[in-house]
Design a protein around this motif. Structure first.
Motif: not given
Length: 385
Positions: A192-212
């Motif tokens: 029931h998470v609205e379509w335009d927010a379902v990728e928030l947690p997943s794309q958020f986690m990708e950012n940590w791949c660039y954290d030194r």
């Protein structure tokens, strides 16, 4: 648009250095080729050459350690405690550190099996959090599926950096499913998470791949144990924003075409759908579509893929995820206490509330304000940090 124009000019210069006859008049079909040539020239990025620094087990350790620091959870292998569908499949349990109690579980099916497993990577739900008929809590269980190279002899499964990003991405979906506190399955986790927010947690986690600290903490050569060289990490950071203007403009073009076809086009408008698309292209493409272009006939996302009037959600999710990650940047990625506090707030809002409240309300509960595109523009390399 100006950034995309500069990028196109850089491709023309690159083609000219190679003596290409098309250098002075690049066509749409030239762009991807010369972009890859310039990318290799600029960053010397060879995905296969980095595999030795990303053995799967070490990457998992790094991912689990990050989740422990951010969200106060502990992830333990529990192989043999649940039935599996293949010998490669692993099973893990998730515990809340403060209480010591189990809160979720997940399966990981990491390796490619040609002929018996479809390609790609995805997360799916096995059990949703709920209370059974006897009043007993049922903890969430997730599936995490990847298609990495399996071990060969004494050589472990070695990952490209892109596969590391993919694993972090899918685990973000899994975290929202597993760390939910909503008891009604219809709104628990990703439901029931609205379509335009379902990728928030997943794309958020990708950012940590660039954290030194995160990346260099897990990127260790499988044979020598040596960390990924600093120069290689610098290349990964620089390559992240390569052709950022063109990539952003491309998504804006697709999204505007979709929205305007669904909101303003009618047969009585005097325009064909293709005419409308070409009007939009005048300000959203640096190379105009050629006369034979039939992109709309292949835009399956909006005609057969469930993204009708919703293609913008790809870019909007990037806005949300970049803005969420910027909350950690603002408190200082090196400040462990501040990062932990911010991570617990992310867990208690974005990962906890699922579809029980509107995404805008959930995001504001985490961020303290409405979303801003500034972090994404900065992360895309379109403005100075």
């Amino acid at each position: 648009y100006p950034a995309a124009e500069r990028e196109l000019q850089a491709l023309a210069v690159c083609a000219g250095r190679q003596g290409a006859p098309e250098a002075g008049d690049l066509k749409p079909w030239d762009v991807s080729f010369w972009a890859e040539v310039l990318r290799c020239e600029s960053f010397d990025l060879r995905g296969e050459a980095r595999r030795p620094w990303f053995p799967l087990l070490r990457v998992l350790d790094g991912l689990f350690d990050l989740c422990g620091r951010l969200f106060g959870i502990r992830i333990e292998a529990a192989d043999g405690e649940a039935p599996v569908w293949h010998g490669d499949v692993r099973f893990f349990r998730v515990f809340d550190v403060s209480s010591g109690k189990p809160i979720a579980s997940f399966y990981l099916d990491p390796y490619s099996r040609p002929g018996s497993k479809r390609g790609g990577a995805w997360m799916d739900t096995c059990l949703d959090r709920h209370t059974d008929a006897a009043g007993r809590p049922v903890l969430p269980v997730a599936y995490l599926i990847c298609n990495q190279s399996p071990p060969v002899g004494d050589i472990p499964s070695l990952m490209t950096f892109e596969e590391v990003e993919t694993l972090f991405h899918e685990f973000g979906h899994g975290l929202q499913h597993m760390l939910t506190t909503v008891e009604r399955p219809q709104a628990a986790g990703i439901n029931h998470v609205e379509w335009d927010a379902v990728e928030l947690p997943s794309q958020f986690m990708e950012n940590w791949c660039y954290d030194r600290a995160t990346l260099l903490g897990m990127a260790r050569h499988w044979q020598t144990g040596e960390p990924l060289p600093e120069a290689e990490f610098a290349k990964l950071l620089a390559a992240r924003t390569f052709m950022g203007g063109s990539a952003t403009l491309r998504q804006v073009h697709f999204a505007l075409v979709d929205l305007r076809l669904h909101s303003s086009w009618t047969p009585a408008s005097g325009l064909s759908p293709e005419d409308l698309r070409r009007q939009i292209a005048a300000t959203t493409t640096v190379l105009p579509p050629i006369p034979e272009d039939a992109f709309l006939c292949a835009f399956s996302h909006i005609f057969a893929g469930g993204y009708s009037a919703g293609y913008y959600s790809y870019k909007w999710a990037e806005v949300l995820s970049a803005d969420a990650f910027s909350a950690f940047e603002e408190v200082g990625l090196e400040d462990e206490t501040a990062v932990q506090s911010t991570g617990r707030r992310f867990r208690d809002t974005v990962l906890s509330l699922g579809g029980s409240r509107s995404p805008a309300e959930v995001f504001e509960a985490f961020r303290g304000r409405a979303p801003s595109p500034e972090a994404l523009i900065r992360h895309s390399g379109l403005v100075a940090a």
